[in-house]
Design a protein around this motif. Structure first.
Motif, PDB file in Angstrom:
ATOM      1  N   LEU A   1      17.061  -1.258 -13.046  1.00 34.73           N
ATOM      2  CA  LEU A   1      18.442  -1.700 -12.809  1.00 34.73           C
ATOM      3  C   LEU A   1      18.959  -1.169 -11.478  1.00 34.73           C
ATOM      4  N   MET A   2      18.630   0.075 -11.157  1.00 31.61           N
ATOM      5  CA  MET A   2      19.035   0.639  -9.862  1.00 31.61           C
ATOM      6  C   MET A   2      18.303  -0.074  -8.716  1.00 31.61           C
ATOM      7  N   GLY A   3      17.050  -0.476  -8.955  1.00 31.67           N
ATOM      8  CA  GLY A   3      16.322  -1.247  -7.956  1.00 31.67           C
ATOM      9  C   GLY A   3      16.971  -2.596  -7.696  1.00 31.67           C
ATOM     10  N   ILE A   4      17.481  -3.219  -8.746  1.00 30.07           N
ATOM     11  CA  ILE A   4      18.203  -4.489  -8.611  1.00 30.07           C
ATOM     12  C   ILE A   4      19.465  -4.278  -7.792  1.00 30.07           C
ATOM     13  N   HIS A   5      20.182  -3.226  -8.107  1.00 28.87           N
ATOM     14  CA  HIS A   5      21.411  -2.911  -7.366  1.00 28.87           C
ATOM     15  C   HIS A   5      21.095  -2.686  -5.882  1.00 28.87           C
ATOM     16  N   LYS A   6      20.058  -1.914  -5.617  1.00 26.16           N
ATOM     17  CA  LYS A   6      19.676  -1.630  -4.230  1.00 26.16           C
ATOM     18  C   LYS A   6      19.321  -2.915  -3.491  1.00 26.16           C
ATOM     19  N   ALA A   7      18.531  -3.769  -4.121  1.00 25.45           N
ATOM     20  CA  ALA A   7      18.137  -5.029  -3.484  1.00 25.45           C
ATOM     21  C   ALA A   7      19.356  -5.891  -3.180  1.00 25.45           C
ATOM     22  N   LEU A   8      20.295  -5.949  -4.107  1.00 28.85           N
ATOM     23  CA  LEU A   8      21.510  -6.741  -3.883  1.00 28.85           C
ATOM     24  C   LEU A   8      22.342  -6.175  -2.740  1.00 28.85           C
ATOM     25  N   ARG A   9      22.378  -4.865  -2.622  1.00 27.40           N
ATOM     26  CA  ARG A   9      23.126  -4.240  -1.515  1.00 27.40           C
ATOM     27  C   ARG A   9      22.456  -4.533  -0.171  1.00 27.40           C
TER      28      ARG A   9
ATOM     29  N   GLU B   1      13.833  -7.438 -23.077  1.00 25.92           N
ATOM     30  CA  GLU B   1      12.574  -6.758 -22.771  1.00 25.92           C
ATOM     31  C   GLU B   1      12.649  -6.103 -21.392  1.00 25.92           C
ATOM     32  N   LEU B   2      11.924  -5.019 -21.220  1.00 21.29           N
ATOM     33  CA  LEU B   2      11.822  -4.382 -19.913  1.00 21.29           C
ATOM     34  C   LEU B   2      11.317  -5.395 -18.893  1.00 21.29           C
ATOM     35  N   THR B   3      10.401  -6.251 -19.291  1.00 22.03           N
ATOM     36  CA  THR B   3       9.844  -7.244 -18.373  1.00 22.03           C
ATOM     37  C   THR B   3      10.888  -8.256 -17.899  1.00 22.03           C
ATOM     38  N   ASP B   4      11.934  -8.477 -18.688  1.00 18.17           N
ATOM     39  CA  ASP B   4      13.021  -9.366 -18.259  1.00 18.17           C
ATOM     40  C   ASP B   4      13.773  -8.748 -17.083  1.00 18.17           C
ATOM     41  N   ILE B   5      14.036  -7.460 -17.164  1.00 25.68           N
ATOM     42  CA  ILE B   5      14.704  -6.751 -16.070  1.00 25.68           C
ATOM     43  C   ILE B   5      13.777  -6.722 -14.856  1.00 25.68           C
ATOM     44  N   MET B   6      12.506  -6.466 -15.099  1.00 24.98           N
ATOM     45  CA  MET B   6      11.536  -6.409 -14.012  1.00 24.98           C
ATOM     46  C   MET B   6      11.396  -7.772 -13.321  1.00 24.98           C
ATOM     47  N   ARG B   7      11.534  -8.844 -14.058  1.00 25.58           N
ATOM     48  CA  ARG B   7      11.450 -10.195 -13.467  1.00 25.58           C
ATOM     49  C   ARG B   7      12.542 -10.387 -12.423  1.00 25.58           C
ATOM     50  N   VAL B   8      13.754  -9.961 -12.750  1.00 32.08           N
ATOM     51  CA  VAL B   8      14.868 -10.076 -11.800  1.00 32.08           C
ATOM     52  C   VAL B   8      14.616  -9.170 -10.597  1.00 32.08           C
ATOM     53  N   ARG B   9      14.145  -7.976 -10.849  1.00 30.36           N
ATOM     54  CA  ARG B   9      13.883  -7.060  -9.730  1.00 30.36           C
ATOM     55  C   ARG B   9      12.798  -7.615  -8.807  1.00 30.36           C
ATOM     56  N   ARG B  10      11.724  -8.130  -9.371  1.00 31.37           N
ATOM     57  CA  ARG B  10      10.652  -8.693  -8.546  1.00 31.37           C
ATOM     58  C   ARG B  10      11.163  -9.858  -7.700  1.00 31.37           C
ATOM     59  N   TYR B  11      11.999 -10.703  -8.298  1.00 30.84           N
ATOM     60  CA  TYR B  11      12.567 -11.830  -7.559  1.00 30.84           C
ATOM     61  C   TYR B  11      13.379 -11.325  -6.369  1.00 30.84           C
ATOM     62  N   LEU B  12      14.241 -10.359  -6.602  1.00 40.63           N
ATOM     63  CA  LEU B  12      15.082  -9.837  -5.522  1.00 40.63           C
ATOM     64  C   LEU B  12      14.255  -9.113  -4.464  1.00 40.63           C
ATOM     65  N   ASP B  13      13.259  -8.361  -4.887  1.00 41.59           N
ATOM     66  CA  ASP B  13      12.396  -7.687  -3.919  1.00 41.59           C
ATOM     67  C   ASP B  13      11.697  -8.699  -3.021  1.00 41.59           C
ATOM     68  N   ALA B  14      11.269  -9.815  -3.602  1.00 46.58           N
ATOM     69  CA  ALA B  14      10.631 -10.870  -2.803  1.00 46.58           C
ATOM     70  C   ALA B  14      11.634 -11.516  -1.849  1.00 46.58           C
ATOM     71  N   GLU B  15      12.845 -11.738  -2.316  1.00 42.63           N
ATOM     72  CA  GLU B  15      13.879 -12.350  -1.487  1.00 42.63           C
ATOM     73  C   GLU B  15      14.267 -11.475  -0.296  1.00 42.63           C
ATOM     74  N   ARG B  16      14.299 -10.184  -0.497  1.00 46.43           N
ATOM     75  CA  ARG B  16      14.729  -9.293   0.587  1.00 46.43           C
ATOM     76  C   ARG B  16      13.574  -8.874   1.479  1.00 46.43           C
ATOM     77  N   GLY B  17      12.376  -9.311   1.156  1.00 51.28           N
ATOM     78  CA  GLY B  17      11.244  -8.961   1.986  1.00 51.28           C
ATOM     79  C   GLY B  17      10.368  -7.921   1.321  1.00 51.28           C
ATOM     80  N   GLY B  18      10.714  -7.537   0.104  1.00 48.73           N
ATOM     81  CA  GLY B  18       9.891  -6.625  -0.687  1.00 48.73           C
ATOM     82  C   GLY B  18       9.523  -5.359   0.034  1.00 48.73           C
ATOM     83  N   TRP B  19       8.254  -5.135   0.163  1.00 49.39           N
ATOM     84  CA  TRP B  19       7.750  -3.884   0.715  1.00 49.39           C
ATOM     85  C   TRP B  19       7.322  -4.159   2.103  1.00 49.39           C
TER      86      TRP B  19
END
Length: 137
Positions: free
Chosen positions: A78-86, A119-137
């Protein structure tokens, strides 16, 4: 004259340190603030944190109890999602609003609806999407 020195180039396997209970408590406090910004109800927050509503409300009022590894992983994502959105949105409110907005990437559902799958994987799905959108790693 400089001498050449051998450098060990064999990569060391990555092994993340487990999140401590103190770090988990800090994550929980941060999540409370995030849930407020997202306009998440206690019932929804309980689903996101995978705990009964009564337990969530007790922790919210008096501080978290002992957290499971899964619970800390949920908070970390959830914090990773917040960071990606910021990172993606210069205006914080746009990121907070994005969580509830319909999204074609999620077949018209909002990110919150996806995460409320429970599911944890539901949260992870959103995080992975945002990480990809922002350029990930």
């Amino acid at each position: 004259m400089a001498l050449l020195q051998l450098i060990d180039t064999v990569p060391v396997p990555f092994r993340s340190a487990p999140i401590s209970q103190e770090e988990g408590a800090a994550l929980f406090r941060a999540a409370l603030n995030l849930f407020s910004r997202w306009g998440v109800t206690d019932e929804q927050a309980a689903v996101l944190t995978d705990m009964p509503v009564r337990t969530y409300r007790r922790w919210k009022a008096g501080g978290p109890g002992r957290m499971s590894r899964d619970g800390m992983a949920r908070l970390s994502n959830l914090m990773g999602i917040h960071k990606a959105l910021r990172i993606i949105f210069q205006e914080p409110q746009r990121g907070y609003d994005w969580v509830k907005a319909s999204n074609a990437a999620f077949e018209g559902d909002s990110a919150l609806q996806v995460m409320l799958g429970g599911e944890l994987t539901d949260i992870m799905r959103v995080r992975r999407y945002l990480d990809a959108e922002r350029g990930g790693w």
